[in-house]
Design a protein around this motif. Structure first.
Motif, mmCIF file in Angstrom:
data_model
loop_
_atom_site.group_PDB
_atom_site.id
_atom_site.type_symbol
_atom_site.label_atom_id
_atom_site.label_comp_id
_atom_site.label_asym_id
_atom_site.label_seq_id
_atom_site.Cartn_x
_atom_site.Cartn_y
_atom_site.Cartn_z
ATOM 1 N N ASP A 44 0.867 -1.304 -0.083
ATOM 2 C CA ASP A 44 0.059 0.120 0.039
ATOM 3 C C ASP A 44 0.889 1.246 -0.073
ATOM 4 N N TYR A 45 0.473 2.160 -0.797
ATOM 5 C CA TYR A 45 1.408 3.190 -1.063
ATOM 6 C C TYR A 45 1.050 4.632 -0.089
ATOM 7 N N ASN A 46 1.571 4.216 1.212
ATOM 8 C CA ASN A 46 1.477 5.271 2.057
ATOM 9 C C ASN A 46 2.336 5.283 3.355
ATOM 10 N N GLY A 47 2.631 6.278 3.752
ATOM 11 C CA GLY A 47 3.902 6.460 4.888
ATOM 12 C C GLY A 47 3.795 5.489 5.821
ATOM 13 N N GLU A 48 2.699 5.099 6.416
ATOM 14 C CA GLU A 48 2.477 3.900 7.621
ATOM 15 C C GLU A 48 2.975 2.743 7.038
ATOM 16 N N SER A 49 2.714 2.459 5.944
ATOM 17 C CA SER A 49 3.180 1.256 5.428
ATOM 18 C C SER A 49 4.945 1.102 4.988
ATOM 19 N N LEU A 50 5.294 2.036 4.889
ATOM 20 C CA LEU A 50 6.806 2.326 4.677
ATOM 21 C C LEU A 50 7.290 2.039 5.981
ATOM 22 N N LEU A 51 6.687 2.888 6.965
ATOM 23 C CA LEU A 51 7.339 2.788 8.363
ATOM 24 C C LEU A 51 7.370 1.592 8.879
ATOM 25 N N GLU A 52 6.273 0.759 8.621
ATOM 26 C CA GLU A 52 6.502 -0.672 9.220
ATOM 27 C C GLU A 52 7.223 -1.568 8.552
ATOM 28 N N ALA A 53 7.766 -1.341 7.354
ATOM 29 C CA ALA A 53 8.671 -1.938 6.685
ATOM 30 C C ALA A 53 10.161 -1.724 7.160
ATOM 31 N N LEU A 54 10.230 -0.439 7.360
ATOM 32 C CA LEU A 54 11.502 0.057 8.361
ATOM 33 C C LEU A 54 11.528 -0.671 9.412
ATOM 34 N N LYS A 55 10.573 -0.813 10.200
ATOM 35 C CA LYS A 55 10.841 -1.291 11.564
ATOM 36 C C LYS A 55 11.108 -2.819 11.313
ATOM 37 N N LYS A 56 10.409 -3.537 10.467
ATOM 38 C CA LYS A 56 10.704 -4.728 10.195
ATOM 39 C C LYS A 56 12.178 -5.105 9.997
ATOM 40 N N ALA A 57 12.624 -4.141 9.162
ATOM 41 C CA ALA A 57 13.919 -4.488 8.645
ATOM 42 C C ALA A 57 14.935 -4.257 9.536
ATOM 43 N N LEU A 58 14.761 -3.151 10.323
ATOM 44 C CA LEU A 58 15.602 -2.855 11.866
ATOM 45 C C LEU A 58 15.576 -4.146 12.600
ATOM 46 N N GLY A 59 14.318 -4.810 12.809
ATOM 47 C CA GLY A 59 14.314 -5.789 13.693
ATOM 48 C C GLY A 59 15.148 -6.979 13.270
ATOM 49 N N VAL A 60 15.251 -7.334 12.032
ATOM 50 C CA VAL A 60 16.017 -8.333 11.474
ATOM 51 C C VAL A 60 17.519 -7.766 11.494
ATOM 52 N N PHE A 61 17.960 -6.555 11.411
ATOM 53 C CA PHE A 61 19.444 -6.143 11.579
ATOM 54 C C PHE A 61 19.869 -6.447 13.130
ATOM 55 N N ASP A 62 19.026 -6.248 13.850
ATOM 56 C CA ASP A 62 19.398 -6.484 15.292
ATOM 57 C C ASP A 62 19.434 -7.837 15.819
ATOM 58 N N HIS A 63 19.355 -8.900 14.705
ATOM 59 C CA HIS A 63 19.320 -10.247 15.054
ATOM 60 C C HIS A 63 20.404 -10.979 14.233
ATOM 61 N N ASP A 64 21.855 -11.046 14.617
ATOM 62 C CA ASP A 64 22.634 -11.377 13.796
ATOM 63 C C ASP A 64 22.645 -12.756 12.924
ATOM 64 N N VAL A 65 21.952 -13.636 13.239
ATOM 65 C CA VAL A 65 21.708 -14.733 12.350
ATOM 66 C C VAL A 65 21.062 -14.499 11.343
ATOM 67 N N PHE A 66 19.650 -13.862 11.563
ATOM 68 C CA PHE A 66 18.699 -13.609 10.414
ATOM 69 C C PHE A 66 19.343 -12.582 9.591
ATOM 70 N N TRP A 67 20.027 -11.650 9.927
ATOM 71 C CA TRP A 67 20.786 -10.528 9.412
ATOM 72 C C TRP A 67 21.637 -10.937 8.448
#
Length: 468
Positions: free
Chosen positions: A410-433
């Motif tokens: 969905d083309y909106n800021g909230e959806s972008l923000l959710e994707a960023l937060k998910k990416a940041l969560g994986v970055f913090d988990h070394d094995v997944f990253w």
């Protein structure tokens, strides 16, 4: 099979966007497949004259109501065994910018007329046209009864080359063709290519479907739907000899999948170069034209939330003043989080591809996109909107096998923000990253497969019965 590849920009002679990368690479791979192929382009003012030589030939327009002449040049050394020809006219090519001519419509029309004569005289079997600047060639070749077929590639349907009545009258195009390429009293160069080329292609399978809808068709969706059987989406590739983190001379330290820890050295040096704090927070890169198509309005929508996230952002590009000012303000307010370079810098772009952790492409639409492919080649994980070529190349980590990135629909800021937060969560988990980085680097977006698909399209095109 003898092919003429016609493009307004060809890397490394002239580059504005992804078209140059395609035109500079695809013909080389087609040559490797046995295709006898040449490139034809305008001799832009910015092209280095030292790498070309005069052929002694003069080409003149044949159909326009005003005769215009071009000198024919040739690149001194072939581009990967492919000869490059250039049409020169100093009055028409009067800008250092590829698309900055004082009369781009006249330039493109006269180039197309003269280029059609060149193609007909040289006896090419196929003329491969690219984007609106070359669209009229399809009409001029038909009007000349040239014994060659045409393929027209759409790199971005939004840019169509629409000009007024005086251009329509100047074109010299016969009335039997004019009704199909005009819009009222205007002439539409893109429409000409879509209607009169034998086969059509665009730069990703998803975009080929999208442009047949009202949302993405830019007013030409009916024509494209009617020509559905002649339209194919072929994903662009990237030149793996040019974009190779193990050999790229523009990096501080070279690295590969088996030495990925060295990527961190490039990140630290990039942070130092940009004046950002040298720390482990994830660094996002955005390399783009700063226009609405590229999702800059979404960044503006979430700018407050964005700078509160544990991340840094570097932006490289130029574009609309409102977005440049917005990004400049972000940098001034948050110099420890945001670095903005409002310029076009290939060297810095490579350093960002190598030094960033994530690559941001929240595009409203994206015919193919090369940035996400470059990024994955360098182990930089894309965060994208799933549209066009982005949907064809980025697979959501955690939801698909071998996930290589993150995105939203969905083309909106909230959806972008959710994707960023998910990416940041994986970055913090070394094995997944490590897994998502590895998956990204293992992707193969080289030109071999794409070149084979174009060769197949050329063969199909030769079977087309030519209708006047």
């Amino acid at each position: 099979m003898k092919v003429l590849y016609v493009s307004y920009e060809v890397y490394p002679l002239a580059k504005v966007g992804g078209l140059a990368d395609v035109a500079g690479a695809l013909p080389k791979y087609l040559r490797d497949l046995g295709v006898e192929i040449d490139i034809l382009m305008p001799f832009h003012k910015s092209v280095d004259k030292n790498v070309t030589s005069k052929t002694g030939s003069i080409l003149k327009t044949r159909f326009m109501k005003r005769e215009i002449s071009f000198e024919l040049y040739k690149k001194s050394r072939p581009l990967g065994n492919v000869d490059v020809f250039l049409l020169s006219n100093d009055e028409l090519m009067d800008s250092e910018e590829v698309y900055g001519a004082s009369d781009l419509g006249l330039q493109a029309m006269s180039f197309s007329d003269a280029a059609a004569g060149f193609a007909a005289d040289k006896g090419y079997d196929i003329v491969h046209l690219n984007d609106w600047h070359t669209g009229l060639m399809a009409v001029y070749l038909k009007q000349a009864n040239a014994n060659c077929r045409t393929v027209f590639s759409i790199h971005n349907l939004a840019y169509q080359g629409t000009y007024g009545r005086e251009y329509l009258q100047l074109s010299g195009i016969e009335s039997r063709y004019l009704d199909y390429i005009s819009e009222g009293s205007d002439i539409n160069f893109m429409k000409a290519g879509l209607v009169y080329s034998d086969k059509l292609s665009t730069v990703s399978p998803t975009y080929a479907h999208e442009i047949q809808t009202e949302e993405y068709g830019a007013g030409l969706e009916r024509i494209l739907s009617r020509r559905d059987r002649d339209l194919v989406g072929i994903l662009n590739g990237i030149d793996y000899s040019e974009y190779d983190p193990e050999k790229d001379p523009r990096l501080w330290v070279n690295y590969g999948l088996n030495s990925i820890e060295k990527k961190e050295i490039n990140k630290s040096n990039l942070q130092l170069l940009l004046g950002l704090p040298k720390n482990r927070v994830p660094l996002f890169g955005l390399i783009s034209r700063l226009v609405g198509q590229k999702g800059l309005d979404l960044i503006e929508e979430i700018r407050g939330e964005l700078v509160s996230l544990p991340m840094q952002l570097v932006v490289l590009g130029t574009g609309e003043k409102k977005y440049e000012e917005m990004l400049r303000d972000l940098q001034e307010d948050h110099p420890d989080k945001v670095a903005v370079k409002l310029t076009f810098d290939l060297d810095l772009a490579q350093k960002i591809y190598a030094g960033a952790d994530f690559f941001l492409m929240p595009s409203r639409y994206e015919p193919c996109g090369l940035g996400q492919m470059f990024a994955m080649r360098y182990g930089t994980v894309p965060v994208v909107r799933y549209t066009g070529g982005l949907a064809d190349t980025v697979k959501e980590y955690g939801l698909s096998d071998h996930g290589n990135g993150f995105g939203f629909v969905d083309y909106n800021g909230e959806s972008l923000l959710e994707a960023l937060k998910k990416a940041l969560g994986v970055f913090d988990h070394d094995v997944f990253w490590r897994e998502v980085v590895s998956n990204a680097m293992k992707e193969d977006f080289s030109w071999e497969a794409s070149a084979k698909n174009y060769l197949s399209l050329y063969k199909q095109t030769l079977e087309v019965k030519r209708n006047a």
